[in-house]
Design an enzyme around this catalytic site. Sequence first.
Site, PDB file in Angstrom:
ATOM      1  CE  LYS A  13      41.658  51.358  55.836  1.00 57.10           C
ATOM      2  NZ  LYS A  13      42.346  50.499  56.805  1.00 57.10           N
ATOM      3  NE  ARG A  88      46.939  49.429  52.905  1.00 60.03           N
ATOM      4  CZ  ARG A  88      45.687  49.001  53.048  1.00 60.03           C
ATOM      5  NH1 ARG A  88      44.733  49.494  52.274  1.00 60.03           N
ATOM      6  NH2 ARG A  88      45.404  48.119  53.953  1.00 60.03           N
ATOM      7  NE  ARG A 123      39.259  42.215  58.637  1.00 54.37           N
ATOM      8  CZ  ARG A 123      39.945  43.232  58.125  1.00 54.37           C
ATOM      9  NH1 ARG A 123      39.432  44.442  58.163  1.00 54.37           N
ATOM     10  NH2 ARG A 123      41.136  43.046  57.613  1.00 54.37           N
ATOM     11  NE  ARG A 156      41.272  40.623  54.667  1.00 51.94           N
ATOM     12  CZ  ARG A 156      41.326  41.955  54.689  1.00 51.94           C
ATOM     13  NH1 ARG A 156      40.211  42.637  54.635  1.00 51.94           N
ATOM     14  NH2 ARG A 156      42.481  42.571  54.758  1.00 51.94           N
ATOM     15  NE  ARG A 167      46.466  43.225  57.083  1.00 52.10           N
ATOM     16  CZ  ARG A 167      45.282  42.873  57.579  1.00 52.10           C
ATOM     17  NH1 ARG A 167      45.167  41.768  58.279  1.00 52.10           N
ATOM     18  NH2 ARG A 167      44.244  43.622  57.373  1.00 52.10           N
TER      19      ARG A 167
HETATM   20  P1  ADP Z   1      43.120  46.375  55.718  1.00 48.01           P
HETATM   21  O1  ADP Z   1      42.877  47.838  55.710  1.00 48.01           O
HETATM   22  O2  ADP Z   1      42.220  45.655  56.630  1.00 48.01           O
HETATM   23  O3  ADP Z   1      44.557  45.983  55.857  1.00 48.01           O
HETATM   24  P2  ADP Z   1      42.447  46.150  52.868  1.00 48.01           P
HETATM   25  O4  ADP Z   1      41.294  45.315  52.530  1.00 48.01           O
HETATM   26  O5  ADP Z   1      42.344  47.602  52.713  1.00 48.01           O
HETATM   27  O6  ADP Z   1      42.797  45.728  54.352  1.00 48.01           O
HETATM   28  O7  ADP Z   1      43.748  45.661  52.069  1.00 48.01           O
HETATM   29  C1  ADP Z   1      44.161  44.325  52.059  1.00 48.01           C
HETATM   30  C2  ADP Z   1      45.508  44.199  51.382  1.00 48.01           C
HETATM   31  O8  ADP Z   1      45.404  44.652  50.039  1.00 48.01           O
HETATM   32  C3  ADP Z   1      46.625  45.020  51.995  1.00 48.01           C
HETATM   33  O9  ADP Z   1      47.257  44.367  53.066  1.00 48.01           O
HETATM   34  C4  ADP Z   1      47.555  45.209  50.799  1.00 48.01           C
HETATM   35  O10 ADP Z   1      48.317  44.050  50.558  1.00 48.01           O
HETATM   36  C5  ADP Z   1      46.577  45.355  49.649  1.00 48.01           C
HETATM   37  N1  ADP Z   1      46.218  46.773  49.403  1.00 48.01           N
HETATM   38  C6  ADP Z   1      44.996  47.347  49.523  1.00 48.01           C
HETATM   39  N2  ADP Z   1      45.028  48.650  49.212  1.00 48.01           N
HETATM   40  C7  ADP Z   1      46.314  48.920  48.882  1.00 48.01           C
HETATM   41  C8  ADP Z   1      47.009  50.106  48.501  1.00 48.01           C
HETATM   42  N3  ADP Z   1      46.391  51.297  48.371  1.00 48.01           N
HETATM   43  N4  ADP Z   1      48.346  49.991  48.234  1.00 48.01           N
HETATM   44  C9  ADP Z   1      48.998  48.826  48.355  1.00 48.01           C
HETATM   45  N5  ADP Z   1      48.411  47.676  48.726  1.00 48.01           N
HETATM   46  C10 ADP Z   1      47.081  47.713  48.993  1.00 48.01           C
END
Ligand code: ADP
Length: 210
Positions: A13, A88, A123, A156, A167
């Site tokens: 994404k 999300r 990654r 990460r 996740r």
């Molecule tokens: P990825 O899509 O690779 O899991 P992100 O960088 O989008 O990673 O998000 C990392 C973490 O940040 C998620 O695992 C979650 O804990 C938190 N997070 C990010 N965006 C949201 C969201 N919209 N709602 C809840 N938690 C979020």
Amino acid sequence: MNLILLGAPGAGKGTQAEVICDALKIPAISTGNMLRAAVKAGTEYGLKAKAAMDAGALVSDDIVIGILKDRINEPDAQNGFILDGFPRTVPQAEALDAMGVTIDKVVEIYVADEKIQQRLSGRRVCEVCGNSYHVDFKPTKVEGVCDGCGGKTVIRKDDEPATVLDRLKTYHEKTAPLKDYYAKQGKLVTVEGQEEVSETSKLTLKAIEG
Ligand code: ADP
Ligand code: ZN
């Protein structure tokens, strides 16, 4: 144009958000990046978010909705934006509707779970600016060094294999229902993530135009 990028963690994404950002000149807004910045800065909501993020769980809706709302009110977001990693959950999508935001399209980047696990293990992210790389699919010019800012690239914490499984589970339970949510509104387009990032990018841009 207001766009949402949907997809499992590691589906790419973030990379596709950058491609759209360059093509359409609208900002890519990543709640994950904003949350990581908050954790690093040690702000109040950063402290609250950290435990959930390290565990591969979601940060609470009220925190994330709050930061997203502030961000889309910034001047640079007034002509459109790409949301990467938000919404999300269904309540987050409902909150977006309640803010009066009209979403034009939702692009799902689809990658099968087995591939996701392989991708996340490679990654790397810049610990200074947050840029994302992959040892095979999007390597830095110099190993371990960010192309953008020269910072050090690291794994990460939530990309550890056990956390990745959590996740993915969270994604299927909480986020995947959004596909239905937006399909019902006729806004969902699915792009199949390709081995070659540039191929995925072509498909993404086509999906937005079409
Ligand atoms: P990825 O899509 O690779 O899991 P992100 O960088 O989008 O990673 O998000 C990392 C973490 O940040 C998620 O695992 C979650 O804990 C938190 N997070 C990010 N965006 C949201 C969201 N919209 N709602 C809840 N938690 C979020
Ligand atoms: Zn950097």
